[in-house]
Design a protein around this motif. Structure first.
Motif, PDB file in Angstrom:
ATOM      1  N   LYS A 179       0.822  -1.207   0.000  1.00  8.98           N
ATOM      2  CA  LYS A 179       0.000   0.000   0.000  1.00  8.98           C
ATOM      3  C   LYS A 179       0.863   1.267   0.000  1.00  8.98           C
ATOM      4  O   LYS A 179       0.950   2.010   0.973  1.00  8.98           O
ATOM      5  CB  LYS A 179      -0.961  -0.029   1.187  1.00  8.98           C
ATOM      6  N   VAL A 180       1.505   1.468  -1.147  1.00  7.40           N
ATOM      7  CA  VAL A 180       2.228   2.717  -1.422  1.00  7.40           C
ATOM      8  C   VAL A 180       1.695   3.277  -2.727  1.00  7.40           C
ATOM      9  O   VAL A 180       1.060   2.561  -3.519  1.00  7.40           O
ATOM     10  CB  VAL A 180       3.751   2.484  -1.521  1.00  7.40           C
ATOM     11  N   ALA A 197      13.467   5.000   0.558  1.00 10.61           N
ATOM     12  CA  ALA A 197      12.806   4.109  -0.402  1.00 10.61           C
ATOM     13  C   ALA A 197      11.301   4.347  -0.414  1.00 10.61           C
ATOM     14  O   ALA A 197      10.670   4.354  -1.485  1.00 10.61           O
ATOM     15  CB  ALA A 197      13.118   2.651  -0.054  1.00 10.61           C
ATOM     16  N   LEU A 198      10.715   4.554   0.765  1.00  7.98           N
ATOM     17  CA  LEU A 198       9.276   4.849   0.820  1.00  7.98           C
ATOM     18  C   LEU A 198       8.974   6.174   0.143  1.00  7.98           C
ATOM     19  O   LEU A 198       7.933   6.332  -0.507  1.00  7.98           O
ATOM     20  CB  LEU A 198       8.807   4.876   2.280  1.00  7.98           C
ATOM     21  N   SER A 199       9.873   7.122   0.261  1.00  7.34           N
ATOM     22  CA  SER A 199       9.686   8.410  -0.410  1.00  7.34           C
ATOM     23  C   SER A 199       9.718   8.249  -1.922  1.00  7.34           C
ATOM     24  O   SER A 199       8.951   8.887  -2.648  1.00  7.34           O
ATOM     25  CB  SER A 199      10.766   9.390   0.048  1.00  7.34           C
ATOM     26  N   PRO A 206      -3.511   6.034   2.490  1.00  9.30           N
ATOM     27  CA  PRO A 206      -4.231   6.217   3.770  1.00  9.30           C
ATOM     28  C   PRO A 206      -4.594   4.887   4.439  1.00  9.30           C
ATOM     29  O   PRO A 206      -4.850   4.866   5.649  1.00  9.30           O
ATOM     30  CB  PRO A 206      -5.488   6.993   3.360  1.00  9.30           C
ATOM     31  N   PHE A 207      -4.613   3.801   3.693  1.00 10.30           N
ATOM     32  CA  PHE A 207      -5.035   2.514   4.254  1.00 10.30           C
ATOM     33  C   PHE A 207      -3.852   1.626   4.643  1.00 10.30           C
ATOM     34  O   PHE A 207      -4.043   0.465   5.028  1.00 10.30           O
ATOM     35  CB  PHE A 207      -5.914   1.776   3.235  1.00 10.30           C
ATOM     36  N   VAL A 252       7.959  -4.139   2.303  1.00 16.04           N
ATOM     37  CA  VAL A 252       6.558  -4.540   2.201  1.00 16.04           C
ATOM     38  C   VAL A 252       5.721  -3.673   3.114  1.00 16.04           C
ATOM     39  O   VAL A 252       5.959  -3.607   4.330  1.00 16.04           O
ATOM     40  CB  VAL A 252       6.375  -6.025   2.574  1.00 16.04           C
ATOM     41  N   VAL A 253       4.741  -2.982   2.545  1.00 21.38           N
ATOM     42  CA  VAL A 253       3.823  -2.138   3.302  1.00 21.38           C
ATOM     43  C   VAL A 253       2.438  -2.778   3.218  1.00 21.38           C
ATOM     44  O   VAL A 253       1.744  -2.644   2.199  1.00 21.38           O
ATOM     45  CB  VAL A 253       3.793  -0.704   2.752  1.00 21.38           C
ATOM     46  N   PRO A 254       1.970  -3.501   4.261  1.00 19.96           N
ATOM     47  CA  PRO A 254       0.668  -4.192   4.185  1.00 19.96           C
ATOM     48  C   PRO A 254      -0.519  -3.220   4.288  1.00 19.96           C
ATOM     49  O   PRO A 254      -0.357  -2.082   4.695  1.00 19.96           O
ATOM     50  CB  PRO A 254       0.727  -5.140   5.390  1.00 19.96           C
TER      51      PRO A 254
END
Length: 254
Positions: A179-180, A197-199, A206-207, A252-254
């Motif tokens: 969820k990115v 990396a997230l940037s 939002p979720f 990994v962004v769940p």
């Protein structure tokens, strides 16, 4: 003691003008030596520190320390030799990241323009170079590959001085999934951390479950899972969790 910022537009800094060296044959020798070493040392020391070093040498020469001229010249010559040699060696030490297929390198041999080439590491991890043929580069550092090229060239050139520079690093990749806003694979420099990396993936949605972000990393004993506390890091806490990513890591962004 006044410092004068280095003028990058000049080919060689005029230390005599900057530091008010007297017109004297003895000083001229040291000033000329310092000016010749300036492009190497001043870049490494960001100009100001280098100029401060010049002032120290000047003050030392101007001070009466009870030595005869021969001993004074000998001592200053030794200081210049070791300081210049040490800084130049550090400035040109190759980076230590691991090379891989797709990376573009420039190999140059001093005083031999025909042996200055840009080479690409092939999918099998090898690069091709004149005279010596195939050299294994994938999975090795720049210093390792540079040393091997120099060693193998000794068969054809007496004491070759080889420089290996990274032109474009294409093999260093990290993956951001879940969820990115822009998941995918990213070609990154070897010092990117989790937040960076997230940037690159335009941040989380939002979720996203920010409490369960993890990094999957392939290690010698198999794949491992490294937990990442996003909320704590954004508050300036547990900053050691914001680790530098290695080639092949998956965020990994769940």
């Amino acid at each position: 003691m006044a410092f004068i910022l280095r003028d990058d537009s000049a080919e060689k800094p005029n230390l005599r003008r900057c530091f008010n060296f007297p017109a004297h044959a003895t000083y001229d020798k040291y000033v000329s030596s310092l000016e010749n070493f300036a492009p190497c040392i001043s870049d490494f020391l960001s100009g100001i520190i280098f100029q401060g070093f010049c002032c120290v040498i000047r003050d030392f020469l101007e001070k009466e320390v009870g030595m005869n001229n021969v001993m004074k010249h000998l001592l200053v010559g030794i200081i210049l030799f070791f300081v210049c040699g040490s800084f130049c060696a550090v400035a040109f030490e190759p980076p230590s990241f691991i090379l891989g297929p797709g990376d573009v390198l420039e190999v140059s041999v001093w005083k031999d323009e025909d042996l200055t080439k840009q080479v690409v590491i092939q999918p099998d991890g090898y690069l091709s170079f004149p005279l010596i043929g195939q050299v294994l580069a994938g999975g090795r550092t720049l210093a390792d590959v540079q040393s091997e090229i120099a060693g193998r060239l000794e068969e054809y050139i007496s004491s070759p001085t080889v420089t290996l520079l990274p032109i474009r690093i294409e093999s260093y990749k990290v993956y951001v999934l879940g969820k990115v806003n822009k998941p995918g694979v990213f070609i990154v420099p070897p010092s990117v951390n989790v937040m960076q990396a997230l940037s690159m993936s335009a941040g989380t949605t939002p979720f996203a479950n920010l409490d369960n972000i993890s990094i999957l990393r392939q290690g010698p004993s198999g794949q491992e899972r490294i937990l990442f506390d996003y909320k704590a890091v954004t508050k300036g806490k547990n900053l050691e969790l914001n680790i530098e990513l290695k080639n092949g890591d998956v965020v990994v962004v769940p």
